[in-house]
Design an enzyme around this catalytic site. Structure first.
Site, PDB file in Angstrom:
ATOM      1  N   LYS A   1      53.883   0.555  31.071  1.00  8.33           N
ATOM      2  CA  LYS A   1      54.505   1.175  32.252  1.00  8.33           C
ATOM      3  C   LYS A   1      55.448   2.252  31.707  1.00  8.33           C
ATOM      4  O   LYS A   1      56.575   1.970  31.294  1.00  8.33           O
ATOM      5  CB  LYS A   1      55.283   0.124  33.057  1.00  8.33           C
ATOM      6  CG  LYS A   1      55.952   0.657  34.312  1.00  8.33           C
ATOM      7  CD  LYS A   1      54.988   0.809  35.455  1.00  8.33           C
ATOM      8  CE  LYS A   1      55.732   1.212  36.742  1.00  8.33           C
ATOM      9  NZ  LYS A   1      54.821   1.367  37.888  1.00  8.33           N
TER      10      LYS A   1
ATOM     11  N   THR B   1      50.237  -2.281  40.816  1.00  3.53           N
ATOM     12  CA  THR B   1      50.619  -3.337  39.876  1.00  3.53           C
ATOM     13  C   THR B   1      49.669  -4.521  39.960  1.00  3.53           C
ATOM     14  O   THR B   1      49.244  -5.069  38.925  1.00  3.53           O
ATOM     15  CB  THR B   1      52.068  -3.784  40.139  1.00  3.53           C
ATOM     16  OG1 THR B   1      52.947  -2.669  39.950  1.00  3.53           O
ATOM     17  CG2 THR B   1      52.475  -4.901  39.200  1.00  3.53           C
TER      18      THR B   1
ATOM     19  N   ASP C   1      57.721  -4.219  37.271  1.00  2.00           N
ATOM     20  CA  ASP C   1      56.285  -4.393  37.495  1.00  2.00           C
ATOM     21  C   ASP C   1      55.616  -5.175  36.365  1.00  2.00           C
ATOM     22  O   ASP C   1      54.687  -5.953  36.601  1.00  2.00           O
ATOM     23  CB  ASP C   1      55.605  -3.031  37.651  1.00  2.00           C
ATOM     24  CG  ASP C   1      55.993  -2.338  38.946  1.00  2.00           C
ATOM     25  OD1 ASP C   1      56.494  -3.024  39.853  1.00  2.00           O
ATOM     26  OD2 ASP C   1      55.807  -1.110  39.029  1.00  2.00           O
TER      27      ASP C   1
ATOM     28  N   GLY D   1      43.428  -1.497  47.017  1.00  2.00           N
ATOM     29  CA  GLY D   1      44.531  -2.324  46.550  1.00  2.00           C
ATOM     30  C   GLY D   1      44.849  -3.530  47.396  1.00  2.00           C
ATOM     31  O   GLY D   1      45.471  -4.475  46.903  1.00  2.00           O
TER      32      GLY D   1
ATOM     33  N   THR E   1      61.187   2.432  37.878  1.00  2.00           N
ATOM     34  CA  THR E   1      62.357   2.819  38.648  1.00  2.00           C
ATOM     35  C   THR E   1      62.688   1.752  39.688  1.00  2.00           C
ATOM     36  O   THR E   1      61.863   0.902  40.025  1.00  2.00           O
ATOM     37  CB  THR E   1      62.148   4.167  39.366  1.00  2.00           C
ATOM     38  OG1 THR E   1      61.103   4.025  40.345  1.00  2.00           O
ATOM     39  CG2 THR E   1      61.777   5.264  38.383  1.00  2.00           C
TER      40      THR E   1
ATOM     41  N   GLY F   1      49.365  -0.886  45.772  1.00  2.00           N
ATOM     42  CA  GLY F   1      48.881  -2.058  45.049  1.00  2.00           C
ATOM     43  C   GLY F   1      48.518  -1.809  43.604  1.00  2.00           C
ATOM     44  O   GLY F   1      47.714  -2.538  43.030  1.00  2.00           O
TER      45      GLY F   1
ATOM     46  N   GLY G   1      50.895   4.080  36.294  1.00  2.00           N
ATOM     47  CA  GLY G   1      51.778   5.182  36.619  1.00  2.00           C
ATOM     48  C   GLY G   1      52.852   4.808  37.619  1.00  2.00           C
ATOM     49  O   GLY G   1      53.030   3.638  37.986  1.00  2.00           O
ATOM     50  N   ALA G   2      53.583   5.815  38.063  1.00  2.00           N
ATOM     51  CA  ALA G   2      54.637   5.644  39.066  1.00  2.00           C
ATOM     52  C   ALA G   2      54.237   6.442  40.297  1.00  2.00           C
ATOM     53  O   ALA G   2      54.079   7.662  40.217  1.00  2.00           O
ATOM     54  CB  ALA G   2      55.980   6.130  38.524  1.00  2.00           C
ATOM     55  N   GLY G   3      54.051   5.756  41.430  1.00  2.00           N
ATOM     56  CA  GLY G   3      53.632   6.480  42.628  1.00  2.00           C
ATOM     57  C   GLY G   3      52.240   7.059  42.461  1.00  2.00           C
ATOM     58  O   GLY G   3      51.344   6.415  41.930  1.00  2.00           O
TER      59      GLY G   3
END
Length: 218
Positions: free
Chosen positions: A35, A15, A48, A170, A39, A13, A108-110
């Site tokens: 961002k 985003t 996102d 989230g 990906t 969660g 971030g990513a992941g």
């Protein structure tokens, strides 16, 4: 102020939490959302940041690099033959934004240790190159397993001497079960970090998101 939004895993969660934080921050100043790597989307598909815009109406949005495969940025970039910006590049861009905005949110990513550049450096290394105040928010799950995952993420931040602003759940259910109720109490006790927000499950579908979001934070 720069706030990095990381998570204990993918799909927790981040985003929606970023959008909610953006609504809260916009109440007292100019907000930009970054961002560094997106990906799993094609050139013309919404990512996102499009979701952040839809929920908040904020248009000061900045996407670093976009990659097709739904993988970690380092892996997706390698498969496409794309050069990723370095951690230093990301830090410089974010810090420049912060000179003219009151708040910069960086999603971030992941999880925290997912790489954003070709050397595998992620949000932690980006933050380490900043010369202005910043902090991390950790988005976590409500159910079983969250104590371990959240504890590991907090430990990784502390080992790097990176400041933590708080935890955000989230997706908080309308009718929490026993584990979720206990986790709400145990997360601060286990990590030493307060739960500063709970995002209601399904918040991304609320037409009143922008009106309600500030009330989700303690």
């Amino acid at each position: 102020m720069i706030t990095f939004v990381t998570g204990t895993d993918t799909g927790v969660g981040k985003t929606i939490a970023t959008a909610a934080l953006a609504v809260r921050a916009a109440a007292w100043g100019e907000v930009a959302v970054v961002k560094p790597a997106q990906t799993g989307v094609g050139p013309d598909e919404p990512g996102d940041l499009a979701e952040v815009r839809r929920l908040t109406g904020i248009t000061d949005l900045h996407e670093g690099v976009r990659l097709r495969d739904p993988l970690a940025p380092t892996t997706a970039a390698r498969r496409e033959g794309v050069r990723l910006p370095t951690a230093e590049d990301h830090a410089k861009f974010i810090e420049n934004l912060a000179t003219t905005r009151d708040t910069v949110l960086v999603e971030g990513a992941g999880g925290l240790l997912v790489g954003l550049d070709s050397e595998g450096r992620g949000l932690a290394e980006v933050a380490a190159h900043l010369t202005v105040p910043f902090g991390f928010v950790v988005v976590t799950r409500s159910g079983l397993g969250t104590l371990n995952h959240t504890g590991l993420t907090v430990e990784a931040l502390r080992r790097r001497e990176l400041p933590i602003e708080g935890l955000i759940i989230g997706s908080w259910p309308g009718d929490p079960d026993l584990a979720e109720q206990c986790n709400l109490e145990d997360l601060p006790a286990v990590t030493g970090v307060p739960v500063i927000g709970r995002i209601p499950a399904g918040a991304g579908q609320l037409e009143t998101f922008a009106d309600d979001a500030s009330g989700w934070f303690g």
